[in-house]
Design an enzyme around this catalytic site. Structure first.
Site, PDB file in Angstrom:
ATOM      1  N   ASP A   1     -17.669 -15.776   9.903  1.00 29.86           N
ATOM      2  CA  ASP A   1     -16.673 -15.515  10.900  1.00 29.86           C
ATOM      3  C   ASP A   1     -16.958 -15.049  12.293  1.00 29.86           C
ATOM      4  OD1 ASP A   1     -14.252 -16.987   9.832  1.00 29.86           O
ATOM      5  OD2 ASP A   1     -14.391 -15.506   8.233  1.00 29.86           O
TER       6      ASP A   1
ATOM      7  N   GLU B   1     -13.125 -11.188  18.947  1.00 32.16           N
ATOM      8  CA  GLU B   1     -11.947 -10.505  19.209  1.00 32.16           C
ATOM      9  C   GLU B   1     -11.577  -9.542  18.231  1.00 32.16           C
ATOM     10  OE1 GLU B   1      -7.695 -11.755  20.750  1.00 32.16           O
ATOM     11  OE2 GLU B   1      -8.053 -12.542  18.654  1.00 32.16           O
ATOM     12  N   ASP B   2     -11.759 -10.020  16.743  1.00 34.92           N
ATOM     13  CA  ASP B   2     -11.301  -8.955  15.705  1.00 34.92           C
ATOM     14  C   ASP B   2     -12.087  -7.757  15.206  1.00 34.92           C
ATOM     15  OD1 ASP B   2      -9.311 -10.824  14.957  1.00 34.92           O
ATOM     16  OD2 ASP B   2     -10.624 -11.970  13.960  1.00 34.92           O
TER      17      ASP B   2
ATOM     18  N   ARG C   1     -16.109  -9.321   6.806  1.00 35.07           N
ATOM     19  CA  ARG C   1     -16.365  -9.553   8.172  1.00 35.07           C
ATOM     20  C   ARG C   1     -16.991  -7.927   8.666  1.00 35.07           C
ATOM     21  NH1 ARG C   1     -12.186 -12.649  11.783  1.00 35.07           N
ATOM     22  NH2 ARG C   1     -14.155 -12.223  13.366  1.00 35.07           N
TER      23      ARG C   1
ATOM     24  N   ARG D   1      -4.485  -8.443   7.361  1.00 34.32           N
ATOM     25  CA  ARG D   1      -5.721  -7.860   7.836  1.00 34.32           C
ATOM     26  C   ARG D   1      -5.491  -6.367   8.280  1.00 34.32           C
ATOM     27  NH1 ARG D   1      -9.111 -12.301   8.803  1.00 34.32           N
ATOM     28  NH2 ARG D   1      -8.803 -13.616   6.961  1.00 34.32           N
TER      29      ARG D   1
ATOM     30  N   HIS E   1      -2.527 -13.550  11.975  1.00 32.40           N
ATOM     31  CA  HIS E   1      -2.735 -12.510  12.938  1.00 32.40           C
ATOM     32  C   HIS E   1      -1.393 -12.363  13.825  1.00 32.40           C
ATOM     33  CE1 HIS E   1      -7.175 -12.438  12.677  1.00 32.40           C
ATOM     34  NE2 HIS E   1      -6.934 -11.413  12.061  1.00 32.40           N
TER      35      HIS E   1
ATOM     36  N   CYS F   1      -9.367 -15.504  19.928  1.00 34.18           N
ATOM     37  CA  CYS F   1     -10.376 -15.046  18.838  1.00 34.18           C
ATOM     38  C   CYS F   1     -11.954 -14.819  19.621  1.00 34.18           C
ATOM     39  CB  CYS F   1     -10.352 -15.913  17.540  1.00 34.18           C
ATOM     40  SG  CYS F   1      -8.824 -16.224  17.177  1.00 34.18           S
TER      41      CYS F   1
HETATM   42  C1  CIR Z   1     -10.791 -15.022   9.374  1.00 30.87           C
HETATM   43  O1  CIR Z   1      -9.776 -15.549   8.818  1.00 30.87           O
HETATM   44  O2  CIR Z   1     -10.818 -13.910   9.850  1.00 30.87           O
HETATM   45  C2  CIR Z   1     -11.398 -16.334  10.350  1.00 30.87           C
HETATM   46  N1  CIR Z   1     -11.611 -17.534   9.801  1.00 30.87           N
HETATM   47  C3  CIR Z   1     -10.437 -16.593  11.450  1.00 30.87           C
HETATM   48  C4  CIR Z   1     -10.282 -15.413  12.719  1.00 30.87           C
HETATM   49  C5  CIR Z   1      -9.413 -15.997  13.787  1.00 30.87           C
HETATM   50  N2  CIR Z   1      -9.349 -14.595  14.460  1.00 30.87           N
HETATM   51  C6  CIR Z   1      -8.205 -14.362  15.297  1.00 30.87           C
HETATM   52  O3  CIR Z   1      -7.183 -14.945  15.157  1.00 30.87           O
HETATM   53  N3  CIR Z   1      -8.171 -13.180  16.217  1.00 30.87           N
END
Ligand code: CIR
Length: 265
Positions: free
Chosen positions: A71, A76-77, A96, A141, A171, A258
């Site tokens: 991922d 962004e995360d 992650r 999360r 999110h 993201c």
């Molecule tokens: C996840 O589930 O972490 C990734 N497959 C998708 C993350 C998307 N990120 C976001 O919306 N900020």
């Protein structure tokens, strides 16, 4: 940075992006069934996204790829960047957590750093900012401890942090993002709009539930091409989003915000 932290006088923007891992087919999925992801198409779409950021005035820098992290394109995360400080997150998905190190290295020369630590979890996709108001989604999360740590990191910089319950999506920024300093684009099914008091709200078209995610670069907007009805609503209100096809990464539950970490240069 959370793209939504971009408010105030015009300036120059820096965007960090990250290549798509060849293992993206093993990505985390929460609300979507797994469907095949075409790496070549995803790569072309990602390149188009990066070109659009450049066209909107961003200086784009690719962070060292992390091929072992499925991922990692969703940069962004792993951090939330403000003008005064960058908060390195502790992503809610254990798979992650190794994504943060390289991003921390590129941010360290640019901002003082704070860190979310165990048992706190926080995903950058759960944070958006309007002026000095920070909204943090309570999701699968991001937990209360993560939100409390974010609040503590920002308190000395004059920000308030408001927790927002999110249901039905991954999110907070799946449900709401900012289009300007006063206005948010919202899917009302996924959050209680009372939490957005004082802000003007544009609702997504009900047939486009994923359409509340939009990137803001100063006054410019970058949006997914899959939401023509919501785009028409935005245009009727005087906004002119630039649209890119982000449909392949959407299969990995990612949207336009993201794929970049935006900060004022
Ligand atoms: C996840 O589930 O972490 C990734 N497959 C998708 C993350 C998307 N990120 C976001 O919306 N900020």
């Amino acid at each position: 940075m959370s793209s939504d932290a971009l408010s105030g006088p015009p300036g120059r923007w820096r965007a960090f992006t990250r290549a798509i891992s060849p293992r993206i087919v093993e990505c985390e999925l929460t609300h979507l069934a797994r469907t095949p992801i075409d790496l070549a198409i995803a790569g072309v779409q990602h390149a188009e996204y990066v070109r659009a950021l450049v066209a909107l005035g961003c200086s784009v820098q690719e962070v060292e790829p992390a091929p072992d992290y499925p991922d990692s394109v969703f940069i962004e995360d792993v951090a939330v960047v403000f003008d005064e400080i960058a908060v390195i997150t502790r992503p809610g998905a254990e798979s992650r957590r190794g994504e943060t190190a390289a991003v921390e290295r590129v941010l360290a020369p640019l901002r003082p750093l704070a860190h979310i630590t165990a048992p706190g979890t926080l995903d950058g996709g759960d944070v958006f900012v309007v002026g000095k108001r920070v909204f943090a989604g309570r999701t699968g999360r991001t937990n209360d401890e993560g939100i409390a740590q974010l609040r503590a990191a920002l308190a000395g910089h004059g920000y308030t942090v408001e927790a927002v319950a999110v249901t039905g999506c991954l999110h907070l920024k799946s449900a709401v993002t900012t289009v300007d300093d006063q206005t948010v684009l919202v899917n009302p099914q996924w959050i209680d709009q009372a939490t957005l008091s004082g802000l003007d709200v544009i609702e997504v078209d009900p047939t486009e539930p994923m359409g509340a995610n939009i990137v803001r670069v100063g006054a410019a907007l970058l949006y997914g091409a899959s939401y023509p009805r919501t785009r028409a609503r935005l245009e009727a209100l005087g906004y002119s989003p630039v649209c890119v096809d982000a449909s392949e990464l959407a299969k990995a539950e990612g949207a336009v915000t993201c794929c970049s970490l935006l900060l004022r240069a």
